[in-house]
Design a protein around this motif. Structure first.
Motif, short mmCIF file in Angstrom:
data_model
loop_
_atom_site.label_atom_id
_atom_site.label_comp_id
_atom_site.label_asym_id
_atom_site.label_seq_id
_atom_site.Cartn_x
_atom_site.Cartn_y
_atom_site.Cartn_z
N TYR A 25 22.00 -4.37 34.05
CA TYR A 25 23.11 -3.99 34.04
C TYR A 25 24.10 -5.48 34.02
N ILE A 44 28.07 1.26 36.29
CA ILE A 44 26.43 1.99 35.62
C ILE A 44 25.68 1.08 36.57
N GLU A 48 22.50 2.43 39.59
CA GLU A 48 21.13 2.07 39.61
C GLU A 48 20.78 1.14 41.24
N GLU A 105 17.59 3.99 28.76
CA GLU A 105 18.19 5.35 29.91
C GLU A 105 16.98 6.40 28.61
N GLU A 135 20.60 9.15 35.15
CA GLU A 135 20.26 8.64 34.03
C GLU A 135 21.05 9.24 33.05
N HIS A 138 24.80 7.99 32.53
CA HIS A 138 24.48 6.89 31.41
C HIS A 138 24.29 6.48 30.35
#
Ligand code: FE2
Ligand code: FE2
Length: 152
Positions: A25, A44, A48, A105, A135, A138
């Motif tokens: 990302y 995002i 993470e 994802e 997740e 996302h």
């Protein structure tokens, strides 16, 4: 909390995967053409990183606290960045980054689902479940972005 060898190994693998997600990302935030998409990818990437840190806590035998805040995906309302007059090359570029990220994802979410059952601790399972939900969020946010921009 004492972890078994199997639990430790599973956590380390999940943590390694989070590191890759973080890098993915960060790279995509620097590569996207539209600044709205850059912002989404940066946001995002932070999640993470948080996942990575939380798994690190569990590896030390601690249970990190996490917020039960409302769905981030529900709160995400992207604005359309692309219209028929926009550069179609840029749009295709960003659409590819989105599709690739959603696919990733899905894989990560599946890994949490599989690994969750290996853990004896209810608290660890709850945490992994929380991460798995994020997740999925996302993927949902990126999907929303694709939809508003008419990306196939
Ligand atoms: Fe993650
Ligand atoms: Fe994710």
């Amino acid at each position: 909390m004492i972890l078994t060898e199997k639990e430790t190994l599973a956590l380390k693998e999940l943590q390694q995967q989070e590191k890759v997600c973080m890098e993915h990302y960060t790279l995509y935030a620097n590569t996207a053409k539209d600044c709205g998409l850059r912002d989404l990818f940066s946001q995002i990437a932070q999640d993470e990183q948080e996942h990575y840190q939380m798994l690190g806590e569990v590896l030390k035998g601690k249970i990190p606290s996490f917020s039960h805040a409302a769905s981030k995906a529900d709160a995400y309302h992207p604005k359309a960045a692309y219209d028929p007059t926009s550069s179609q090359t840029d749009k295709q570029h960003d659409a590819l980054l989105c599709a690739d990220s959603i696919g990733n994802e899905k894989l990560v979410s599946g890994d949490y689902n599989t690994n969750l059952f290996q853990f004896a601790s209810n608290d660890v399972r709850k945490l992994l479940n929380h991460i798995q939900t994020e997740e999925q969020e996302h993927a949902e946010m990126i999907y929303k972005y694709k939809q508003i921009n008419n990306m196939a």
